[in-house]
Design an enzyme around this catalytic site. Structure first.
Site, PDB file in Angstrom:
ATOM      1  N   SER A 142      54.862   1.144 -37.511  1.00  0.00           N
ATOM      2  CA  SER A 142      56.503   1.164 -36.999  1.00  0.00           C
ATOM      3  C   SER A 142      56.632   0.478 -35.438  1.00  0.00           C
ATOM      4  CB  SER A 142      56.689   2.919 -36.765  1.00  0.00           C
ATOM      5  OG  SER A 142      57.854   3.235 -35.963  1.00  0.00           O
ATOM      6  N   TYR A 155      53.206  10.902 -32.892  1.00  0.00           N
ATOM      7  CA  TYR A 155      53.673  10.011 -33.761  1.00  0.00           C
ATOM      8  C   TYR A 155      53.281   8.516 -33.688  1.00  0.00           C
ATOM      9  CZ  TYR A 155      56.832   7.562 -36.892  1.00  0.00           C
ATOM     10  OH  TYR A 155      57.489   6.722 -38.033  1.00  0.00           O
TER      11      TYR A 155
HETATM   12  P1  NDP Z   1      61.657   9.584 -45.652  1.00  0.00           P
HETATM   13  O1  NDP Z   1      61.563  10.861 -45.282  1.00  0.00           O
HETATM   14  O2  NDP Z   1      62.680   8.995 -46.560  1.00  0.00           O
HETATM   15  O3  NDP Z   1      60.444   9.097 -46.684  1.00  0.00           O
HETATM   16  C1  NDP Z   1      59.170   9.664 -46.483  1.00  0.00           C
HETATM   17  C2  NDP Z   1      58.505   9.867 -47.828  1.00  0.00           C
HETATM   18  O4  NDP Z   1      57.008  10.499 -47.631  1.00  0.00           O
HETATM   19  C3  NDP Z   1      59.342  10.613 -48.870  1.00  0.00           C
HETATM   20  O5  NDP Z   1      58.962   9.946 -50.056  1.00  0.00           O
HETATM   21  C4  NDP Z   1      58.114  11.975 -48.691  1.00  0.00           C
HETATM   22  O6  NDP Z   1      58.335  12.490 -50.356  1.00  0.00           O
HETATM   23  C5  NDP Z   1      56.830  11.381 -48.564  1.00  0.00           C
HETATM   24  N1  NDP Z   1      55.888  12.614 -48.042  1.00  0.00           N
HETATM   25  C6  NDP Z   1      56.015  13.326 -46.836  1.00  0.00           C
HETATM   26  N2  NDP Z   1      55.106  14.032 -47.098  1.00  0.00           N
HETATM   27  C7  NDP Z   1      54.443  13.966 -47.982  1.00  0.00           C
HETATM   28  C8  NDP Z   1      53.168  14.660 -48.416  1.00  0.00           C
HETATM   29  N3  NDP Z   1      52.420  15.642 -47.759  1.00  0.00           N
HETATM   30  N4  NDP Z   1      52.674  14.133 -49.398  1.00  0.00           N
HETATM   31  C9  NDP Z   1      53.111  12.881 -50.224  1.00  0.00           C
HETATM   32  N5  NDP Z   1      54.122  12.351 -49.850  1.00  0.00           N
HETATM   33  C10 NDP Z   1      54.874  12.911 -48.704  1.00  0.00           C
HETATM   34  O7  NDP Z   1      61.438   8.524 -44.376  1.00  0.00           O
HETATM   35  P2  NDP Z   1      61.216   6.746 -44.394  1.00  0.00           P
HETATM   36  O8  NDP Z   1      61.648   6.365 -45.764  1.00  0.00           O
HETATM   37  O9  NDP Z   1      61.888   6.443 -43.365  1.00  0.00           O
HETATM   38  O10 NDP Z   1      59.629   6.916 -43.925  1.00  0.00           O
HETATM   39  C11 NDP Z   1      58.614   5.982 -44.783  1.00  0.00           C
HETATM   40  C12 NDP Z   1      57.660   5.417 -43.646  1.00  0.00           C
HETATM   41  O11 NDP Z   1      58.202   4.456 -42.847  1.00  0.00           O
HETATM   42  C13 NDP Z   1      56.995   6.573 -43.020  1.00  0.00           C
HETATM   43  O12 NDP Z   1      55.524   6.276 -43.027  1.00  0.00           O
HETATM   44  C14 NDP Z   1      57.757   6.423 -41.613  1.00  0.00           C
HETATM   45  O13 NDP Z   1      56.637   6.949 -40.452  1.00  0.00           O
HETATM   46  C15 NDP Z   1      57.983   4.842 -41.631  1.00  0.00           C
HETATM   47  N6  NDP Z   1      58.892   4.291 -40.659  1.00  0.00           N
HETATM   48  C16 NDP Z   1      60.347   4.895 -40.735  1.00  0.00           C
HETATM   49  C17 NDP Z   1      61.299   4.424 -39.838  1.00  0.00           C
HETATM   50  C18 NDP Z   1      62.658   4.908 -39.740  1.00  0.00           C
HETATM   51  O14 NDP Z   1      63.460   4.672 -38.902  1.00  0.00           O
HETATM   52  N7  NDP Z   1      62.968   5.551 -40.971  1.00  0.00           N
HETATM   53  C19 NDP Z   1      60.885   3.435 -38.704  1.00  0.00           C
HETATM   54  C20 NDP Z   1      59.460   3.041 -38.818  1.00  0.00           C
HETATM   55  C21 NDP Z   1      58.661   3.427 -39.591  1.00  0.00           C
HETATM   56  P3  NDP Z   1      58.133  14.037 -50.407  1.00  0.00           P
HETATM   57  O15 NDP Z   1      58.974  14.732 -49.479  1.00  0.00           O
HETATM   58  O16 NDP Z   1      58.662  14.166 -51.919  1.00  0.00           O
HETATM   59  O17 NDP Z   1      56.749  14.450 -50.469  1.00  0.00           O
END
Ligand code: NDP
Length: 248
Positions: A142, A155
């Site tokens: 990020s 974070y």
């Molecule tokens: P979302 O919340 O849409 O996606 C997060 C994903 O992680 C979901 O598919 C969720 O699926 C999964 N997840 C969460 N907890 C678990 C768990 N215990 N086991 C397995 N899977 C898990 O957010 P983003 O798409 O934004 O995030 C994706 C990545 O991008 C993250 O690493 C985030 O830090 C990073 N990021 C995001 C930014 C933003 O502004 N959105 C900016 C920079 C980086 P489920 O709940 O079904 O398990």
């Protein structure tokens, strides 16, 4: 012939946001795709979309906070498709609050998911990649892995950790023809901010995001596909990608 024909990818956190868009983009480019997350209904809906596009898909219901699950999803992918070429370590959460009032249990779970499960899935994937002298690990960090802001201390610690881990890993495995890329998105319009428990922090971040044209998950997926479609002698080590409107 598509660019990723014959390639097998595993995307963690594929039930929403960046992971979901990445699974679609990889499948569009011709890859067979394993999709992992906890919400099976969302994964099944995505699998139906991907199969309608003609893609070969494996659904892996997985809670990556369970310490053996990272190894299990890599093994299941290798067993089902015969190998794993591209691992996209995307699953993550963002719990923001001031250090003095932080819930350390939540922060521990964030560290375990954002860092330790990424390390575990990477370790599990390396054996097959090294044996075949071919593989690509894509880790999602990020802008918070480059700049530390108040209320984002833990974070940011996870995302700085992902950057450091990725660079050390790259230096360990480049001689095995294994590539490592780290992607550092700025503000992306996803569900990520919904889980922020600290109201004042959530409000200010929501207002900041609303003030700009946010990245869409597909923008980040494009960057990932760019990395994994370069010729094998090219390793795109790092992509920092912000909304045009995002200053810091
Ligand atoms: P979302 O919340 O849409 O996606 C997060 C994903 O992680 C979901 O598919 C969720 O699926 C999964 N997840 C969460 N907890 C678990 C768990 N215990 N086991 C397995 N899977 C898990 O957010 P983003 O798409 O934004 O995030 C994706 C990545 O991008 C993250 O690493 C985030 O830090 C990073 N990021 C995001 C930014 C933003 O502004 N959105 C900016 C920079 C980086 P489920 O709940 O079904 O398990």
């Amino acid at each position: 012939m598509k660019r990723l024909d014959g390639r097998v990818a595993l995307v963690t956190g594929a039930s929403s946001g960046i992971g979901e868009a990445t699974a679609v983009a990889l499948a569009q480019a011709g890859a067979r795709v394993a999709i992992a997350a906890r919400r099976r209904d969302r994964l099944e809906a995505l699998a139906s979309r991907l199969r309608a596009m003609g893609a070969d898909v494996l659904v892996l219901e997985a809670d990556l906070l369970d310490e053996h699950v990272a190894q299990r999803i890599v093994a299941d992918t290798e067993r089902h498709f015969g190998k794993l070429d591209i691992l996209v370590n995307n699953a993550g959460v963002m719990y923001l609050e001031p250090v003095i009032e932080a819930d350390l249990g939540r922060w521990r779970r964030m560290l375990e998911l954002n860092v330790l499960s990424l390390i575990a899935s990477t370790q599990a994937a390396l054996g097959g990649m090294r044996a075949r002298r071919d593989g690509h690990i894509v880790n999602i960090s990020s802008t918070a892995g480059r700049i530390a802001n108040p209320n984002a201390a833990a974070y940011s610690a996870t995302k700085f950790g992902v950057v450091a881990f990725s660079e050390a890993l790259r230096r360990e495995v480049h001689a095995d023809n294994i590539r490592v890329s780290v992607i550092e998105p700025g503000v992306v319009e996803t569900e990520l901010r919904e889980h922020i428990g600290h109201a004042a922090t959530k409000d200010s971040l929501d207002a900041w995001a609303a003030s700009m044209r946010q990245l869409q998950p597909e923008d980040v997926a494009d960057a990932i596909v760019f990395c994994v479609t370069r010729p094998s002698h090219v390793n795109v080590n790092e992509i920092l990608i912000r909304p045009t409107d995002q200053e810091r």
